[in-house]
Design a protein around this motif. Structure first.
Motif, PDB file in Angstrom:
ATOM      1  N   LEU A 177      45.178  33.275  -9.337  1.00 22.07           N
ATOM      2  CA  LEU A 177      45.270  34.452  -8.474  1.00 22.07           C
ATOM      3  C   LEU A 177      45.367  33.956  -7.033  1.00 22.07           C
ATOM      4  CD1 LEU A 177      42.610  36.758 -10.165  1.00 22.07           C
ATOM      5  CD2 LEU A 177      45.055  36.464 -10.712  1.00 22.07           C
ATOM      6  N   MET A 178      46.474  34.279  -6.393  1.00 30.13           N
ATOM      7  CA  MET A 178      46.736  33.767  -5.048  1.00 30.13           C
ATOM      8  C   MET A 178      45.776  34.408  -4.045  1.00 30.13           C
ATOM      9  SD  MET A 178      49.031  31.485  -5.056  1.00 30.13           S
ATOM     10  CE  MET A 178      49.175  30.719  -6.636  1.00 30.13           C
ATOM     11  N   GLY A 179      45.225  33.551  -3.171  1.00 36.19           N
ATOM     12  CA  GLY A 179      44.274  34.069  -2.178  1.00 36.19           C
ATOM     13  C   GLY A 179      42.831  33.983  -2.647  1.00 36.19           C
ATOM     14  N   PHE A 180      42.614  33.302  -3.781  1.00 38.55           N
ATOM     15  CA  PHE A 180      41.244  33.145  -4.302  1.00 38.55           C
ATOM     16  C   PHE A 180      41.005  31.690  -4.682  1.00 38.55           C
ATOM     17  CE2 PHE A 180      42.548  37.453  -4.881  1.00 38.55           C
ATOM     18  CZ  PHE A 180      41.457  38.151  -4.384  1.00 38.55           C
ATOM     19  N   GLY A 181      39.743  31.267  -4.510  1.00 38.18           N
ATOM     20  CA  GLY A 181      39.362  29.900  -4.859  1.00 38.18           C
ATOM     21  C   GLY A 181      39.554  28.962  -3.680  1.00 38.18           C
ATOM     22  N   VAL A 235      37.168  39.882 -12.143  1.00 37.91           N
ATOM     23  CA  VAL A 235      37.865  39.186 -13.248  1.00 37.91           C
ATOM     24  C   VAL A 235      37.552  37.686 -13.203  1.00 37.91           C
ATOM     25  CG1 VAL A 235      40.150  38.522 -14.106  1.00 37.91           C
ATOM     26  CG2 VAL A 235      39.719  40.897 -13.431  1.00 37.91           C
ATOM     27  N   LEU A 236      37.580  37.103 -12.021  1.00 39.50           N
ATOM     28  CA  LEU A 236      37.302  35.660 -11.918  1.00 39.50           C
ATOM     29  C   LEU A 236      35.861  35.346 -12.321  1.00 39.50           C
ATOM     30  CD1 LEU A 236      39.284  34.873  -8.627  1.00 39.50           C
ATOM     31  CD2 LEU A 236      39.850  34.074 -10.934  1.00 39.50           C
ATOM     32  N   ALA A 237      34.924  36.226 -11.935  1.00 37.74           N
ATOM     33  CA  ALA A 237      33.517  36.002 -12.321  1.00 37.74           C
ATOM     34  C   ALA A 237      33.369  36.080 -13.844  1.00 37.74           C
ATOM     35  CB  ALA A 237      32.622  37.021 -11.627  1.00 37.74           C
ATOM     36  N   VAL A 240      41.312  32.242   2.809  1.00 34.85           N
ATOM     37  CA  VAL A 240      41.976  32.676   4.047  1.00 34.85           C
ATOM     38  C   VAL A 240      43.304  33.377   3.779  1.00 34.85           C
ATOM     39  CG1 VAL A 240      43.096  30.417   4.339  1.00 34.85           C
ATOM     40  CG2 VAL A 240      42.675  31.825   6.341  1.00 34.85           C
ATOM     41  N   GLU A 241      43.975  32.987   2.669  1.00 37.14           N
ATOM     42  CA  GLU A 241      45.352  33.438   2.479  1.00 37.14           C
ATOM     43  C   GLU A 241      45.468  34.911   2.122  1.00 37.14           C
ATOM     44  OE1 GLU A 241      46.963  31.375   3.857  1.00 37.14           O
ATOM     45  OE2 GLU A 241      47.736  29.740   2.643  1.00 37.14           O
ATOM     46  N   PHE A 242      44.408  35.474   1.542  1.00 37.18           N
ATOM     47  CA  PHE A 242      44.500  36.869   1.101  1.00 37.18           C
ATOM     48  C   PHE A 242      44.739  37.792   2.304  1.00 37.18           C
ATOM     49  CE2 PHE A 242      42.932  40.937  -0.555  1.00 37.18           C
ATOM     50  CZ  PHE A 242      43.628  40.994  -1.758  1.00 37.18           C
ATOM     51  N   ILE A 261      54.495  30.241   9.766  1.00 32.34           N
ATOM     52  CA  ILE A 261      53.603  30.733  10.826  1.00 32.34           C
ATOM     53  C   ILE A 261      52.221  30.093  10.680  1.00 32.34           C
ATOM     54  CG2 ILE A 261      52.549  32.818  11.779  1.00 32.34           C
ATOM     55  CD1 ILE A 261      55.263  34.179  10.960  1.00 32.34           C
ATOM     56  N   PHE A 262      51.826  29.830   9.466  1.00 28.47           N
ATOM     57  CA  PHE A 262      50.607  29.035   9.247  1.00 28.47           C
ATOM     58  C   PHE A 262      50.782  27.677   9.953  1.00 28.47           C
ATOM     59  CE2 PHE A 262      47.478  27.801   5.544  1.00 28.47           C
ATOM     60  CZ  PHE A 262      46.615  27.229   6.465  1.00 28.47           C
ATOM     61  N   ALA A 263      51.935  27.040   9.735  1.00 30.90           N
ATOM     62  CA  ALA A 263      52.197  25.735  10.368  1.00 30.90           C
ATOM     63  C   ALA A 263      52.180  25.841  11.893  1.00 30.90           C
ATOM     64  CB  ALA A 263      53.551  25.188   9.899  1.00 30.90           C
TER      65      ALA A 263
HETATM   66  N1  ACO Z   1      42.788  31.899  -9.999  1.00 32.34           N
HETATM   67  C1  ACO Z   1      42.431  31.618 -11.258  1.00 32.34           C
HETATM   68  N2  ACO Z   1      41.739  30.510 -11.601  1.00 32.34           N
HETATM   69  C2  ACO Z   1      41.408  29.669 -10.610  1.00 32.34           C
HETATM   70  C3  ACO Z   1      41.735  29.908  -9.279  1.00 32.34           C
HETATM   71  C4  ACO Z   1      42.447  31.085  -8.982  1.00 32.34           C
HETATM   72  N3  ACO Z   1      42.812  31.388  -7.729  1.00 32.34           N
HETATM   73  N4  ACO Z   1      41.265  28.892  -8.515  1.00 32.34           N
HETATM   74  C5  ACO Z   1      40.678  28.021  -9.344  1.00 32.34           C
HETATM   75  N5  ACO Z   1      40.757  28.495 -10.610  1.00 32.34           N
HETATM   76  C6  ACO Z   1      40.224  27.886 -11.813  1.00 32.34           C
HETATM   77  C7  ACO Z   1      41.171  26.840 -12.382  1.00 32.34           C
HETATM   78  O1  ACO Z   1      42.113  27.410 -13.258  1.00 32.34           O
HETATM   79  C8  ACO Z   1      40.210  25.955 -13.115  1.00 32.34           C
HETATM   80  O2  ACO Z   1      39.807  26.622 -14.307  1.00 32.34           O
HETATM   81  P1  ACO Z   1      39.540  25.784 -15.661  1.00 32.34           P
HETATM   82  O3  ACO Z   1      38.392  24.873 -15.321  1.00 32.34           O
HETATM   83  O4  ACO Z   1      39.213  26.870 -16.630  1.00 32.34           O
HETATM   84  O5  ACO Z   1      40.794  25.064 -15.925  1.00 32.34           O
HETATM   85  C9  ACO Z   1      39.002  25.944 -12.202  1.00 32.34           C
HETATM   86  O6  ACO Z   1      39.045  27.163 -11.466  1.00 32.34           O
HETATM   87  C10 ACO Z   1      38.996  24.771 -11.245  1.00 32.34           C
HETATM   88  O7  ACO Z   1      40.263  24.642 -10.667  1.00 32.34           O
HETATM   89  P2  ACO Z   1      40.661  23.411  -9.729  1.00 32.34           P
HETATM   90  O8  ACO Z   1      42.141  23.440  -9.561  1.00 32.34           O
HETATM   91  O9  ACO Z   1      40.032  22.145 -10.186  1.00 32.34           O
HETATM   92  O10 ACO Z   1      39.932  23.787  -8.404  1.00 32.34           O
HETATM   93  P3  ACO Z   1      40.353  23.326  -6.984  1.00 32.34           P
HETATM   94  O11 ACO Z   1      39.110  23.185  -6.212  1.00 32.34           O
HETATM   95  O12 ACO Z   1      41.213  22.126  -7.003  1.00 32.34           O
HETATM   96  O13 ACO Z   1      41.242  24.558  -6.499  1.00 32.34           O
HETATM   97  C11 ACO Z   1      42.666  25.810  -5.153  1.00 32.34           C
HETATM   98  C12 ACO Z   1      41.403  24.957  -5.202  1.00 32.34           C
HETATM   99  C13 ACO Z   1      43.867  24.903  -5.373  1.00 32.34           C
HETATM  100  C14 ACO Z   1      42.794  26.452  -3.776  1.00 32.34           C
HETATM  101  C15 ACO Z   1      42.611  26.900  -6.255  1.00 32.34           C
HETATM  102  O14 ACO Z   1      41.465  27.699  -6.091  1.00 32.34           O
HETATM  103  C16 ACO Z   1      43.859  27.743  -6.318  1.00 32.34           C
HETATM  104  O15 ACO Z   1      44.828  27.338  -6.954  1.00 32.34           O
HETATM  105  N6  ACO Z   1      43.878  28.959  -5.675  1.00 32.34           N
HETATM  106  C17 ACO Z   1      45.035  29.806  -5.710  1.00 32.34           C
HETATM  107  C18 ACO Z   1      46.050  29.379  -4.659  1.00 32.34           C
HETATM  108  C19 ACO Z   1      45.546  29.657  -3.259  1.00 32.34           C
HETATM  109  O16 ACO Z   1      44.959  30.690  -2.966  1.00 32.34           O
HETATM  110  N7  ACO Z   1      45.830  28.688  -2.373  1.00 32.34           N
HETATM  111  C20 ACO Z   1      45.374  28.749  -0.964  1.00 32.34           C
HETATM  112  C21 ACO Z   1      44.142  27.931  -0.772  1.00 32.34           C
HETATM  113  S1  ACO Z   1      43.481  28.104   0.861  1.00 32.34           S
HETATM  114  C22 ACO Z   1      44.361  26.998   1.811  1.00 32.34           C
HETATM  115  O17 ACO Z   1      44.743  25.974   1.391  1.00 32.34           O
HETATM  116  C23 ACO Z   1      44.659  27.340   3.206  1.00 32.34           C
END
Ligand code: ACO
Length: 361
Positions: A240-244, A285-287, A299-301, A320-322
């Motif tokens: 899910l973009m914008g999460f994690g 859903v993620l929880a 930050v991206e959301f 624009i981020f760059a």
């Molecule tokens: N949606 C669903 N599942 C996720 C997400 C997400 N956004 N983020 C992490 N997970 C899950 C992975 O699938 C993995 O699950 P699993 O163990 O069941 O396989 C687990 O969480 C760990 O994932 P990793 O890739 O090891 O975690 P990492 O710390 O490397 O991830 C990242 C960080 C790349 C940002 C990730 O959260 C992600 O892909 N997010 C979505 C893309 C995003 O929002 N990118 C912008 C980041 S902010 C920035 O860079 C400015």
């Protein structure tokens, strides 16, 4: 060994500190909230660069304005743009053409100026219009929007973009900053290091996420559909973009700053309300589906919501981020050159060993 280098400290820095447990970002002694409320982008540049070789004089706004003009002149030498490239690839192409022969002391200013000027020019050319020359007397964010729109820009739009650029200016040893520092550590030059930073930024796991955030909101369409759509996506192994986030184990503090900016810009409050509903559903859903991981809003959301409210096209979001993050890249490059060592980690070989007595053909 740490695949992905989690928790590995590869540099000391005075630039910024990301406290992932507390959800805190400190930039050269200032809390993010203070920085975003009180500093302009130019002031943040001065703060980040202060104490390092290659500094502009006291009036960074004027010097950055002059550097935008210089960048615009250099742009003419690189036109026309190769049409088969995407917008971000065209920015990469233009930044690659910055010559190492430029006075080293001017390179940080020119890199920051050029990222904004080239981004505006690329977007105009892609829209079928001619690039607009910079106005060196304006602030960087304001002039960026003017170059892009070729019309008078409302002050609250300029302020919103300025706050966005400040909010994303630096963020510890993220992937693009690490890439830039690694290249700088070989003494390949500041422009090559900035191009390397951009190349790392453009991936969807880093700075390429905000466009896809809006695609996700569009695909979900309504609050009723949110939970089912998001559950399906996670079940299918999608992110899910914008999460994690690699470092934050709580909400990214930049998300709240940008949510306030997005709210300040919106005449149509429904879009933000819908985004909040999708955000809440996604966190639920993620929880449920990723137990044991703490996956929060990054930050991206709300970046996506701010840039959309500024009527910027989705293909421009990473550029624009760059335009903001180049502040941090240049500061880290200067810091790396100021006493840093060659960055050269090792890998663990897991391939076959030669068989004794069997010579290669
Ligand atoms: N949606 C669903 N599942 C996720 C997400 C997400 N956004 N983020 C992490 N997970 C899950 C992975 O699938 C993995 O699950 P699993 O163990 O069941 O396989 C687990 O969480 C760990 O994932 P990793 O890739 O090891 O975690 P990492 O710390 O490397 O991830 C990242 C960080 C790349 C940002 C990730 O959260 C992600 O892909 N997010 C979505 C893309 C995003 O929002 N990118 C912008 C980041 S902010 C920035 O860079 C400015």
């Amino acid at each position: 060994m740490s695949i992905g280098l989690d928790d590995v400290i590869a540099a000391t820095t005075v630039m910024s500190h990301v406290d992932g447990e507390a959800g805190r970002l400190i930039v050269r002694g200032y809390e993010l909230d203070d920085l975003a409320a009180k500093f302009s982008f130019e002031e943040v540049l001065g703060l980040l660069w202060s104490g390092f070789h290659g500094l502009p004089g006291d009036d960074i706004q004027a010097e950055l304005g002059r550097a935008r003009f210089e960048a615009f002149q250099l742009l003419q030498d690189s036109l026309p743009l190769p049409g088969q490239l995407s917008a971000i690839e065209q920015l990469r192409y233009l930044l690659s053409a910055l010559p190492d022969s430029v006075d080293v002391a001017r390179q940080p200013l020119l890199a920051v100026a050029a990222t904004g000027v080239f981004t505006a020019a690329v977007l105009r050319i892609r829209g079928g219009a001619a690039p607009v020359a910079p106005d060196p007397s304006m602030g960087h964010a304001h002039d960026f929007l003017r170059m892009l729109r070729n019309e008078v820009v409302p002050a609250h739009h300029a302020k919103a973009l300025d706050t966005y650029l400040v909010t994303v200016a630096d963020h510890g040893l993220n992937a693009s900053t690490f890439a830039a520092r690694t290249i700088a550590s070989t003494q390949a030059g500041l422009f090559s290091s900035v191009v390397g930073g951009l190349c790392a930024l453009k991936g969807p796991l880093h700075g390429g996420a905000p466009g896809p955030v809006l695609d996700m909101l569009d695909a979900i369409g309504s609050e009723e559909n949110a939970r089912a759509w998001l559950t399906d996506a996670v079940q299918n192994g999608e992110r899910l973009m914008g999460f994690g986030h690699r470092v934050y184990r709580v909400r990214d503090p930049r998300a709240d700053v940008l949510k306030r900016v997005a709210k300040s810009l919106r005449e149509d409050a429904n879009r933000i309300k819908f985004a909040e509903q999708v955000e809440a559903a996604a966190l639920g859903v993620l929880a449920d589906r990723k137990k044991g991981r703490v996956l929060e809003t990054n930050v991206e959301f709300y970046t996506a919501l701010v840039l959309e409210a500024l009527k910027l096209p989705r293909e421009s979001f990473t550029m624009i981020f760059a335009t903001g993050r180049v502040a941090g890249w240049t500061a880290h490059i200067l810091e790396q050159l100021d006493g840093g060592r060659l960055i050269r980690p090792q890998s663990q070989y897991v391939g076959p060993m030669p068989t004794p007595g069997v010579a290669a053909e």
